[in-house]
Design a protein around this motif. Structure first.
Motif, PDB file in Angstrom:
ATOM      1  N   LEU A 313       0.695  -1.354   0.121  1.00 24.22           N
ATOM      2  CA  LEU A 313      -0.083   0.056  -0.120  1.00 24.22           C
ATOM      3  C   LEU A 313       0.925   1.439   0.224  1.00 24.22           C
ATOM      4  O   LEU A 313       1.912   1.415   0.835  1.00 24.22           O
ATOM      5  N   ASP A 314       0.861   2.073  -0.478  1.00 23.54           N
ATOM      6  CA  ASP A 314       1.324   3.495  -0.093  1.00 23.54           C
ATOM      7  C   ASP A 314       0.359   4.411  -0.682  1.00 23.54           C
ATOM      8  O   ASP A 314      -0.326   4.661  -1.972  1.00 23.54           O
ATOM      9  N   TRP A 315       0.697   6.001  -0.044  1.00 24.64           N
ATOM     10  CA  TRP A 315      -0.291   7.088  -0.024  1.00 24.64           C
ATOM     11  C   TRP A 315       0.141   8.126  -0.636  1.00 24.64           C
ATOM     12  O   TRP A 315       1.884   8.372  -0.776  1.00 24.64           O
ATOM     13  N   ASN A 316      -0.212   8.696  -1.454  1.00 27.09           N
ATOM     14  CA  ASN A 316       0.109   9.892  -2.641  1.00 27.09           C
ATOM     15  C   ASN A 316       0.536  11.168  -1.519  1.00 27.09           C
ATOM     16  O   ASN A 316      -0.526  11.217  -0.592  1.00 27.09           O
ATOM     17  N   THR A 317       1.462  11.404  -1.710  1.00 24.73           N
ATOM     18  CA  THR A 317       2.201  12.426  -0.961  1.00 24.73           C
ATOM     19  C   THR A 317       1.440  14.179  -1.609  1.00 24.73           C
ATOM     20  O   THR A 317       1.181  14.956  -0.329  1.00 24.73           O
ATOM     21  N   ASP A 318       0.982  14.053  -2.723  1.00 25.30           N
ATOM     22  CA  ASP A 318       0.749  15.406  -2.945  1.00 25.30           C
ATOM     23  C   ASP A 318      -1.052  15.379  -2.442  1.00 25.30           C
ATOM     24  O   ASP A 318      -1.649  16.387  -2.499  1.00 25.30           O
ATOM     25  N   LYS A 319      -2.039  14.448  -3.048  1.00 26.11           N
ATOM     26  CA  LYS A 319      -3.612  14.241  -2.951  1.00 26.11           C
ATOM     27  C   LYS A 319      -3.836  13.678  -1.523  1.00 26.11           C
ATOM     28  O   LYS A 319      -3.439  12.186  -1.250  1.00 26.11           O
ATOM     29  N   LEU A 320      -4.785  14.219  -0.560  1.00 26.31           N
ATOM     30  CA  LEU A 320      -4.712  13.289   0.925  1.00 26.31           C
ATOM     31  C   LEU A 320      -5.908  12.719   0.439  1.00 26.31           C
ATOM     32  O   LEU A 320      -7.094  12.741  -0.038  1.00 26.31           O
ATOM     33  N   GLY A 321      -5.753  11.667   0.920  1.00 23.85           N
ATOM     34  CA  GLY A 321      -6.660  10.044   0.902  1.00 23.85           C
ATOM     35  C   GLY A 321      -6.099   9.218  -0.239  1.00 23.85           C
ATOM     36  O   GLY A 321      -7.146   8.728  -0.938  1.00 23.85           O
ATOM     37  N   LEU A 322      -5.708   9.894  -1.029  1.00 26.10           N
ATOM     38  CA  LEU A 322      -5.023   9.107  -2.257  1.00 26.10           C
ATOM     39  C   LEU A 322      -4.609   7.732  -2.437  1.00 26.10           C
ATOM     40  O   LEU A 322      -3.392   7.887  -1.402  1.00 26.10           O
ATOM     41  N   ALA A 323      -5.018   6.335  -2.959  1.00 25.19           N
ATOM     42  CA  ALA A 323      -3.785   5.651  -2.140  1.00 25.19           C
ATOM     43  C   ALA A 323      -3.880   4.355  -3.086  1.00 25.19           C
ATOM     44  O   ALA A 323      -4.657   4.052  -3.851  1.00 25.19           O
ATOM     45  N   CYS A 324      -2.635   3.802  -3.703  1.00 25.20           N
ATOM     46  CA  CYS A 324      -2.780   3.023  -4.578  1.00 25.20           C
ATOM     47  C   CYS A 324      -2.375   1.306  -3.388  1.00 25.20           C
ATOM     48  O   CYS A 324      -1.904   0.955  -2.889  1.00 25.20           O
ATOM     49  N   LEU A 325      -2.462   0.250  -4.071  1.00 21.27           N
ATOM     50  CA  LEU A 325      -2.317  -0.787  -3.179  1.00 21.27           C
ATOM     51  C   LEU A 325      -2.716  -2.657  -4.091  1.00 21.27           C
ATOM     52  O   LEU A 325      -2.858  -1.810  -5.220  1.00 21.27           O
ATOM     53  N   CYS A 326      -1.786  -3.184  -3.727  1.00 20.88           N
ATOM     54  CA  CYS A 326      -2.064  -4.637  -4.815  1.00 20.88           C
ATOM     55  C   CYS A 326      -1.809  -5.748  -3.725  1.00 20.88           C
ATOM     56  O   CYS A 326      -1.957  -5.373  -2.484  1.00 20.88           O
ATOM     57  N   GLY A 327      -2.653  -6.842  -4.246  1.00 21.93           N
ATOM     58  CA  GLY A 327      -2.701  -7.542  -3.603  1.00 21.93           C
ATOM     59  C   GLY A 327      -2.763  -8.919  -4.013  1.00 21.93           C
ATOM     60  O   GLY A 327      -2.267  -9.421  -5.203  1.00 21.93           O
TER      61      GLY A 327
END
Length: 343
Positions: A313-327
């Protein structure tokens, strides 16, 4: 848990993959992210994906000889560790490898980087039980922490940098036997260790570039361990919280607010927590020495986002609350978590 005014976890985009993903990281300052893993042929793959209106568009794909287990940005370069124990640093635009070393005898489980102040450094943890710190300007490790006993070698599952301000720097290491160790790179010595009885799947400081404040370790059997690192008195004040009913594969603090964090569930659930400080962070013990006081954890919301464990999981540092994840169900997703500005 009252979720009426809680942050909502919304799946924005998703994509099915033809390989098992182990790591996803936003490319700093862009709407693109890197996805690394292992296809069925057991080689490695690095894909760059971009948010493109209603879909995730694959921009490029780079093959590697061995599967990739972990990766992290080192400024504008990408550092990653593979199943063969090799550490590589690559410029993803030119595809040129700027640094390559046989870092470990076995798979590199975890990697972290630090480049804000002082020398750029990479820390790696491996199945061979060693944790090593690398400077990409030299081939030999800066520090190598190796197991004393050769009979039973604990697997180094997770590593993290912290306390990186002025010329200080600390690494935290988590092992499969439940050991957590803090090693001071300036003093070149072990400053603290403890055992939490369950294997440490993920470890992270709430911020890398400040005086160490909190450390969170997630473990097998659904435990979250929080340590307040500001006051040392025969150890640090801590709490243990039981999260979802499964292994918690990792923890990621929100870049915009260090008291909010997400955990990656072995059941595919994404949990959002808030840490609240006590009214007094220090009290005096019977001998008049300062002693830390731990706060409390609150579960804000949770959502099943994958059918199998969330591997990264990784949070985006520029947009609050935007994250990408993989499973491990061979999917990658972009999620939006709302209302985080209210905390």
């Amino acid at each position: 848990m009252d979720t009426t005014n809680a942050p909502q976890i919304i799946e924005h985009l998703n994509k099915s993959l033809n390989f098992t993903p182990f790591v996803t990281r936003w490319i700093p300052g862009t709407a693109k992210f890197v996805l690394c893993g292992q296809p069925p042929k057991a080689n490695g793959i690095i894909e760059i994906l971009q948010l493109n209106k209603t879909e995730l568009k694959t921009l490029s794909s780079i093959e590697q000889p061995k599967g990739i287990k972990c990766g992290q940005y080192l400024d504008n370069l990408f550092a990653f560790g593979d199943f063969d124990g090799k550490l590589k640093v690559m410029d993803l635009e030119t595809r040129k490898i700027t640094f390559e070393v046989k870092a470990h005898d076995q798979i590199i489980n975890s990697i972290d980087t630090c480049y804000n102040i002082g020398a750029p450094e990479i820390v790696t943890g491996s199945r061979d039980g060693c944790v090593r710190v690398w400077d990409p300007r030299q081939a030999a490790p800066v520090v190598s922490l190796e197991p004393v006993e050769k009979d039973v070698i604990p697997d180094a599952w997770s590593v993290a940098f912290g306390n990186s301000y002025n010329d200080e720097r600390v690494i935290a290491c988590g092992y499969d036997n439940g050991d957590i160790k803090l090693f001071d790179l300036k003093q070149n010595q072990l400053i603290w260790d403890t055992n939490v009885k369950n294997g440490i799947c993920g470890v992270e400081f709430d911020r890398k570039d400040i005086q160490m404040n909190k450390l969170i370790a997630t473990t097998l059997e659904s435990k979250i361990n929080v340590f307040d690192l500001r006051t040392f008195n025969n150890g640090y004040a801590s709490l243990t919280h039981e999260g979802q009913k499964s292994t918690i594969w990792g923890v990621k603090h929100l870049p915009q607010n260090r008291d909010l964090f997400a955990t990656q569930g072995g059941d595919g659930a994404l949990n959002i927590y808030k840490y609240s400080y006590p009214s007094q962070r220090q009290i005096q013990d019977a001998e008049g020495k300062r002693k830390g006081v731990i706060g409390k954890l609150e579960l804000l919301n949770k959502q099943d986002v994958c059918q199998q464990p969330i591997s990264s999981l990784d949070w985006n540092t520029d947009k609050l609350g935007l994250a990408c994840l993989c499973g491990l169900d061979q999917t990658c997703k972009v999620v939006i978590i709302t209302k985080l500005n209210l905390y």
